[in-house]
Design a protein around this motif. Structure first.
Motif, PDB file in Angstrom:
ATOM      1  N   PRO A 112      58.308 -10.599-108.690  1.00  0.00           N
ATOM      2  CA  PRO A 112      57.409 -11.397-109.563  1.00  0.00           C
ATOM      3  C   PRO A 112      55.760 -11.220-109.397  1.00  0.00           C
ATOM      4  CG  PRO A 112      58.840 -12.710-108.227  1.00  0.00           C
ATOM      5  CD  PRO A 112      58.763 -11.160-107.710  1.00  0.00           C
ATOM      6  N   GLY A 113      55.432 -10.396-108.432  1.00  0.00           N
ATOM      7  CA  GLY A 113      53.937 -10.249-108.494  1.00  0.00           C
ATOM      8  C   GLY A 113      53.424  -8.920-109.442  1.00  0.00           C
ATOM      9  N   HIS A 114      54.721  -8.130-109.699  1.00  0.00           N
ATOM     10  CA  HIS A 114      54.183  -7.100-110.469  1.00  0.00           C
ATOM     11  C   HIS A 114      53.869  -7.583-112.078  1.00  0.00           C
ATOM     12  CE1 HIS A 114      54.700  -3.375-112.784  1.00  0.00           C
ATOM     13  NE2 HIS A 114      54.851  -2.560-111.548  1.00  0.00           N
ATOM     14  N   PRO A 115      52.776  -6.678-112.652  1.00  0.00           N
ATOM     15  CA  PRO A 115      52.207  -7.146-113.853  1.00  0.00           C
ATOM     16  C   PRO A 115      53.289  -6.977-115.187  1.00  0.00           C
ATOM     17  CG  PRO A 115      50.619  -5.635-112.797  1.00  0.00           C
ATOM     18  CD  PRO A 115      52.013  -5.723-111.891  1.00  0.00           C
ATOM     19  N   GLN A 119      54.265 -10.507-117.205  1.00  0.00           N
ATOM     20  CA  GLN A 119      54.121 -10.397-118.695  1.00  0.00           C
ATOM     21  C   GLN A 119      55.559 -11.065-119.147  1.00  0.00           C
ATOM     22  OE1 GLN A 119      51.374  -9.430-120.546  1.00  0.00           O
ATOM     23  NE2 GLN A 119      52.609 -10.085-122.207  1.00  0.00           N
ATOM     24  N   ALA A 120      56.747 -10.492-118.439  1.00  0.00           N
ATOM     25  CA  ALA A 120      58.015 -11.041-119.216  1.00  0.00           C
ATOM     26  C   ALA A 120      58.129 -12.509-118.778  1.00  0.00           C
ATOM     27  CB  ALA A 120      59.152 -10.296-118.620  1.00  0.00           C
ATOM     28  N   ALA A 121      57.695 -12.869-117.733  1.00  0.00           N
ATOM     29  CA  ALA A 121      57.728 -14.148-117.341  1.00  0.00           C
ATOM     30  C   ALA A 121      56.925 -15.235-118.411  1.00  0.00           C
ATOM     31  CB  ALA A 121      57.531 -14.332-116.058  1.00  0.00           C
ATOM     32  N   GLU A 122      55.683 -14.618-118.765  1.00  0.00           N
ATOM     33  CA  GLU A 122      55.043 -15.421-119.635  1.00  0.00           C
ATOM     34  C   GLU A 122      55.492 -15.534-120.844  1.00  0.00           C
ATOM     35  OE1 GLU A 122      51.383 -17.313-121.096  1.00  0.00           O
ATOM     36  OE2 GLU A 122      52.375 -17.099-119.134  1.00  0.00           O
TER      37      GLU A 122
END
Length: 186
Positions: A112-115, A119-122
């Motif tokens: 979850p900390g990977h950019p 970005q997908a979560a955003e």
């Protein structure tokens, strides 16, 4: 105006990443299919991950604009919420449909900390905000709960369409959404 090499690279890379996945797509393949040299690619992006992030931003903008426009055409908020599933059916029926690029990105980059995961979560958070607003406008007593339920149906329909074991996952999800919306006072 002619698009820049950077914009062209992002657009073409989006198609390739969507079709083949992120880890399975190397820079050599991107160069061969886009016709843009690796030297030019690295002039615009320091890494493949930076290019992936740019493609995700473009996909997010394009997808949300398309989906929200299709929903707005349906009229009042309740109809817009159901129209989300009609739009999904249109998407699923496209020959180039390969599931959700954001689900795939989060799967290939599970931290979850990977950019890329972030970005997908955003993207999913931005969809939630819009659906929650429509749920409130439709009179839902708990707009956040309704938005979560509708988006679970949406995500399930996407995965089901990708796997291909049901004839009309968007229609099935829309039927379930109608049941949820029938509990919302008119």
């Amino acid at each position: 105006m002619r698009p820049s090499k950077r914009d062209e690279l992002v657009r073409e890379s989006l198609k390739i990443f969507y079709r083949d996945g992120f880890h399975a797509t190397g820079m050599d393949l991107l160069s061969a299919e886009t016709g843009i040299s690796k030297t030019t690619m690295f002039k615009h992006f320091r890494s493949k991950e930076e290019l992936i992030l740019a493609t995700l931003r473009l996909r997010d903008e394009n997808f949300r604009n398309w989906l929200f426009r299709r929903m707005e055409e349906a009229g009042p908020p309740r109809a817009q919420l159901l129209a989300m599933f009609d739009a999904l059916k249109e998407w699923f029926d496209q020959p180039e449909f390969r599931s959700c690029m954001f689900i795939k990105a989060a799967s290939e980059y599970p931290d979850p900390g990977h950019p890329i995961h972030a970005q997908a979560a955003e993207h999913k958070r931005l969809l939630f905000r819009q659906v929650e607003k429509l749920a409130a406008d439709a009179g839902a007593p708990d707009p956040a709960a309704l938005a979560r339920a509708l988006l679970l149906l949406k995500e399930g329909a996407i995965v089901t369409a990708h796997i291909g074991h049901e004839a009309d996952p968007a229609g099935d999800a829309k039927s379930a959404a109608e049941i949820l919306l029938s509990a919302v006072p008119a």
